[in-house]
Design a protein around this motif. Structure first.
Motif, PDB file in Angstrom:
ATOM      1  N   SER A 118       0.824  -1.219   0.000  1.00  0.00           N
ATOM      2  CA  SER A 118       0.000   0.000   0.000  1.00  0.00           C
ATOM      3  C   SER A 118       0.854   1.264   0.000  1.00  0.00           C
ATOM      4  CB  SER A 118      -0.949  -0.004   1.206  1.00  0.00           C
ATOM      5  OG  SER A 118      -0.220  -0.097   2.424  1.00  0.00           O
ATOM      6  N   ASP A 119       2.093   1.168  -0.475  1.00  0.00           N
ATOM      7  CA  ASP A 119       2.943   2.350  -0.581  1.00  0.00           C
ATOM      8  C   ASP A 119       2.377   3.320  -1.612  1.00  0.00           C
ATOM      9  OD1 ASP A 119       4.729   1.398   1.298  1.00  0.00           O
ATOM     10  OD2 ASP A 119       6.023   0.440  -0.187  1.00  0.00           O
ATOM     11  N   VAL A 120       2.857   4.566  -1.574  1.00  0.00           N
ATOM     12  CA  VAL A 120       2.385   5.592  -2.505  1.00  0.00           C
ATOM     13  C   VAL A 120       3.213   5.635  -3.789  1.00  0.00           C
ATOM     14  CG1 VAL A 120       1.347   7.073  -0.750  1.00  0.00           C
ATOM     15  CG2 VAL A 120       3.786   7.331  -1.300  1.00  0.00           C
ATOM     16  N   ASP A 121       4.166   4.724  -3.951  1.00  0.00           N
ATOM     17  CA  ASP A 121       5.051   4.735  -5.120  1.00  0.00           C
ATOM     18  C   ASP A 121       4.279   4.760  -6.443  1.00  0.00           C
ATOM     19  OD1 ASP A 121       7.047   4.620  -3.249  1.00  0.00           O
ATOM     20  OD2 ASP A 121       7.390   2.472  -3.470  1.00  0.00           O
ATOM     21  N   PRO A 122       3.326   3.839  -6.682  1.00  0.00           N
ATOM     22  CA  PRO A 122       2.617   3.876  -7.973  1.00  0.00           C
ATOM     23  C   PRO A 122       1.778   5.132  -8.155  1.00  0.00           C
ATOM     24  CG  PRO A 122       1.611   2.268  -6.496  1.00  0.00           C
ATOM     25  CD  PRO A 122       2.889   2.691  -5.861  1.00  0.00           C
ATOM     26  N   ASP A 123       1.318   5.722  -7.065  1.00  0.00           N
ATOM     27  CA  ASP A 123       0.509   6.940  -7.164  1.00  0.00           C
ATOM     28  C   ASP A 123       1.362   8.124  -7.609  1.00  0.00           C
ATOM     29  OD1 ASP A 123      -2.064   5.841  -5.925  1.00  0.00           O
ATOM     30  OD2 ASP A 123      -0.579   5.391  -4.383  1.00  0.00           O
ATOM     31  N   MET A 124       2.602   8.175  -7.157  1.00  0.00           N
ATOM     32  CA  MET A 124       3.497   9.259  -7.580  1.00  0.00           C
ATOM     33  C   MET A 124       3.811   9.153  -9.070  1.00  0.00           C
ATOM     34  SD  MET A 124       6.095   9.664  -4.328  1.00  0.00           S
ATOM     35  CE  MET A 124       6.481   7.911  -4.185  1.00  0.00           C
ATOM     36  N   ILE A 125       4.130   7.952  -9.517  1.00  0.00           N
ATOM     37  CA  ILE A 125       4.413   7.744 -10.936  1.00  0.00           C
ATOM     38  C   ILE A 125       3.173   8.066 -11.769  1.00  0.00           C
ATOM     39  CG2 ILE A 125       4.982   6.021 -12.680  1.00  0.00           C
ATOM     40  CD1 ILE A 125       7.354   6.858 -11.040  1.00  0.00           C
ATOM     41  N   ALA A 126       2.001   7.653 -11.298  1.00  0.00           N
ATOM     42  CA  ALA A 126       0.761   7.901 -12.029  1.00  0.00           C
ATOM     43  C   ALA A 126       0.488   9.396 -12.167  1.00  0.00           C
ATOM     44  CB  ALA A 126      -0.414   7.212 -11.329  1.00  0.00           C
ATOM     45  N   HIS A 127       0.810  10.176 -11.141  1.00  0.00           N
ATOM     46  CA  HIS A 127       0.571  11.613 -11.202  1.00  0.00           C
ATOM     47  C   HIS A 127       1.489  12.266 -12.242  1.00  0.00           C
ATOM     48  CE1 HIS A 127      -0.958  15.422  -9.936  1.00  0.00           C
ATOM     49  NE2 HIS A 127       0.192  15.840  -9.442  1.00  0.00           N
ATOM     50  N   ILE A 128       2.747  11.855 -12.260  1.00  0.00           N
ATOM     51  CA  ILE A 128       3.675  12.371 -13.268  1.00  0.00           C
ATOM     52  C   ILE A 128       3.182  11.996 -14.661  1.00  0.00           C
ATOM     53  CG2 ILE A 128       6.022  12.231 -14.176  1.00  0.00           C
ATOM     54  CD1 ILE A 128       6.957  11.681 -11.289  1.00  0.00           C
ATOM     55  N   ARG A 129       2.749  10.762 -14.828  1.00  0.00           N
ATOM     56  CA  ARG A 129       2.262  10.299 -16.131  1.00  0.00           C
ATOM     57  C   ARG A 129       1.032  11.084 -16.574  1.00  0.00           C
ATOM     58  NH1 ARG A 129       2.639   3.784 -14.973  1.00  0.00           N
ATOM     59  NH2 ARG A 129       4.896   3.559 -15.332  1.00  0.00           N
ATOM     60  N   ARG A 130       0.156  11.361 -15.638  1.00  0.00           N
ATOM     61  CA  ARG A 130      -1.063  12.094 -15.994  1.00  0.00           C
ATOM     62  C   ARG A 130      -0.735  13.495 -16.482  1.00  0.00           C
ATOM     63  NH1 ARG A 130      -5.363  15.036 -12.766  1.00  0.00           N
ATOM     64  NH2 ARG A 130      -7.251  14.845 -14.002  1.00  0.00           N
ATOM     65  N   ARG A 131       0.175  14.170 -15.807  1.00  0.00           N
ATOM     66  CA  ARG A 131       0.564  15.504 -16.245  1.00  0.00           C
ATOM     67  C   ARG A 131       1.244  15.455 -17.618  1.00  0.00           C
ATOM     68  NH1 ARG A 131      -2.917  17.144 -13.505  1.00  0.00           N
ATOM     69  NH2 ARG A 131      -2.686  18.380 -11.592  1.00  0.00           N
ATOM     70  N   ALA A 132       2.019  14.415 -17.861  1.00  0.00           N
ATOM     71  CA  ALA A 132       2.650  14.268 -19.173  1.00  0.00           C
ATOM     72  C   ALA A 132       1.594  14.059 -20.247  1.00  0.00           C
ATOM     73  CB  ALA A 132       3.639  13.096 -19.154  1.00  0.00           C
ATOM     74  N   GLU A 133       0.575  13.265 -19.956  1.00  0.00           N
ATOM     75  CA  GLU A 133      -0.501  13.005 -20.912  1.00  0.00           C
ATOM     76  C   GLU A 133      -1.297  14.279 -21.213  1.00  0.00           C
ATOM     77  OE1 GLU A 133      -3.712  11.433 -23.190  1.00  0.00           O
ATOM     78  OE2 GLU A 133      -1.607  10.888 -22.900  1.00  0.00           O
ATOM     79  N   GLU A 134      -1.506  15.100 -20.197  1.00  0.00           N
ATOM     80  CA  GLU A 134      -2.284  16.324 -20.373  1.00  0.00           C
ATOM     81  C   GLU A 134      -1.531  17.367 -21.204  1.00  0.00           C
ATOM     82  OE1 GLU A 134      -4.594  15.938 -16.059  1.00  0.00           O
ATOM     83  OE2 GLU A 134      -2.837  17.236 -16.301  1.00  0.00           O
ATOM     84  N   GLY A 135      -0.240  17.176 -21.366  1.00  0.00           N
ATOM     85  CA  GLY A 135       0.546  18.111 -22.158  1.00  0.00           C
ATOM     86  C   GLY A 135       0.938  19.379 -21.426  1.00  0.00           C
ATOM     87  N   VAL A 136       0.716  19.438 -20.102  1.00  0.00           N
ATOM     88  CA  VAL A 136       1.048  20.642 -19.338  1.00  0.00           C
ATOM     89  C   VAL A 136       2.385  20.526 -18.623  1.00  0.00           C
ATOM     90  CG1 VAL A 136      -1.387  21.179 -18.986  1.00  0.00           C
ATOM     91  CG2 VAL A 136      -0.168  19.851 -17.254  1.00  0.00           C
ATOM     92  N   LEU A 137       2.997  19.346 -18.649  1.00  0.00           N
ATOM     93  CA  LEU A 137       4.235  19.124 -17.909  1.00  0.00           C
ATOM     94  C   LEU A 137       5.406  19.751 -18.665  1.00  0.00           C
ATOM     95  CD1 LEU A 137       5.301  17.728 -15.354  1.00  0.00           C
ATOM     96  CD2 LEU A 137       5.776  15.710 -16.754  1.00  0.00           C
ATOM     97  N   LYS A 138       5.994  20.780 -18.076  1.00  0.00           N
ATOM     98  CA  LYS A 138       7.130  21.465 -18.689  1.00  0.00           C
ATOM     99  C   LYS A 138       8.432  21.194 -17.957  1.00  0.00           C
ATOM    100  CE  LYS A 138       4.539  23.224 -21.797  1.00  0.00           C
ATOM    101  NZ  LYS A 138       4.621  22.720 -23.200  1.00  0.00           N
ATOM    102  N   GLY A 139       8.340  20.530 -16.831  1.00  0.00           N
ATOM    103  CA  GLY A 139       9.508  20.158 -16.047  1.00  0.00           C
ATOM    104  C   GLY A 139       9.052  19.374 -14.839  1.00  0.00           C
ATOM    105  N   VAL A 140       9.900  18.508 -14.328  1.00  0.00           N
ATOM    106  CA  VAL A 140       9.528  17.702 -13.165  1.00  0.00           C
ATOM    107  C   VAL A 140      10.668  17.684 -12.161  1.00  0.00           C
ATOM    108  CG1 VAL A 140      10.291  15.532 -14.221  1.00  0.00           C
ATOM    109  CG2 VAL A 140       8.602  15.480 -12.382  1.00  0.00           C
ATOM    110  N   VAL A 141      10.291  17.790 -10.889  1.00  0.00           N
ATOM    111  CA  VAL A 141      11.237  17.695  -9.781  1.00  0.00           C
ATOM    112  C   VAL A 141      10.746  16.576  -8.879  1.00  0.00           C
ATOM    113  CG1 VAL A 141      12.298  18.876  -7.828  1.00  0.00           C
ATOM    114  CG2 VAL A 141      11.673  20.183  -9.882  1.00  0.00           C
ATOM    115  N   VAL A 142      11.581  15.569  -8.674  1.00  0.00           N
ATOM    116  CA  VAL A 142      11.230  14.451  -7.800  1.00  0.00           C
ATOM    117  C   VAL A 142      12.120  14.507  -6.566  1.00  0.00           C
ATOM    118  CG1 VAL A 142      11.323  11.948  -7.517  1.00  0.00           C
ATOM    119  CG2 VAL A 142      10.341  12.933  -9.588  1.00  0.00           C
TER     120      VAL A 142
END
Length: 227
Positions: A118-142
């Motif tokens: 039940s870790d949040v690892d897949p949720d973090m990756i999913a959020h990054i992926r969603r922003r990439a899909e929406e086309g609004v992701l201009k940079g990412v900081v992890v």
């Protein structure tokens, strides 16, 4: 390895999070991982006094977004997100911290910690992926030292031309420090994040008198570990 097309396809199945907005410099903060890394440096569980100041992190992210706007010629907004688990019976302890984060301007994704899966690892990756899909992701900081979960996705995003930064502790994030595809910033190097210098020991620069390295956990933990 995760590809950009994989990122796009997987986001159709992810519905949580805020609605698409303006161009975003997205910060994803892996609270369980960084808490563990900080505890290893401190030699024990971090207290409120030696946890990072999120107002300082927020100001740093705003400045990065402004710099990115200048480089791209497009307006880029900072988007700060913290992902955390909540242990059974721990809501009252976590609630003030979560409310403080939201008051600073951070979104929080909280998930009950019921078992090892039940870790949040897949949720973090999913959020990054969603922003990439929406086309609004201009940079990412992890903000995480967990290369096993993030490295493939970040490599692909950097390969697609997005600026990628990893925040963490250099002792625990060799995969990010050594990467030529993205920048690494030690959390302690962000101005104002810690009230006092961390008691760090660098094996490459030990004092002549030597230094103690405390165990990450007590020996008694072996009694409960699986063979």
């Amino acid at each position: 390895m995760t590809t950009v097309s994989d990122i796009h396809e997987s986001t159709h199945h992810y519905s949580a999070g805020a609605a698409p907005g303006p161009n975003s410099l997205l910060l994803v903060w892996d609270a369980p991982n960084l808490d563990m890394g900080l505890g290893a440096i401190l030699g024990g569980r971090p207290s409120a006094g030696n946890r990072p100041r999120f107002d300082a992190i927020g100001r740093w992210l705003i400045q990065r977004a402004q710099e990115l706007s200048h480089v791209t010629g497009e307006r880029v907004e900072p988007e700060a997100t913290v992902f955390t688990n909540v242990a059974p019976g721990g809501a009252d302890v976590v609630r003030p911290w979560v409310e403080a984060l939201r008051n600073v301007g951070f979104a929080v994704f909280a998930k009950p910690k019921t078992d090892e899966d039940s870790d949040v690892d897949p949720d973090m990756i999913a959020h990054i992926r969603r922003r990439a899909e929406e086309g609004v992701l201009k940079g990412v900081v992890v903000a995480s030292a967990d290369g096993q979960n993030f490295q493939d996705t970040l490599d692909e995003l950097a390969g697609a031309g997005l600026p990628v930064t990893v925040i963490g502790f250099h002792e625990h994030a060799a995969w990010a420090v050594a990467s030529e595809r993205f920048d690494f910033i030690d959390l302690e190097d962000i101005p104002g994040v810690f009230r006092e210098p961390l008691p760090r020991v660098n094996l490459d620069q030990l004092p002549e008198t030597g230094a103690w390295l405390q165990p990450f956990r007590p020996l008694s933990a072996l009694l409960n570990s699986k063979h």
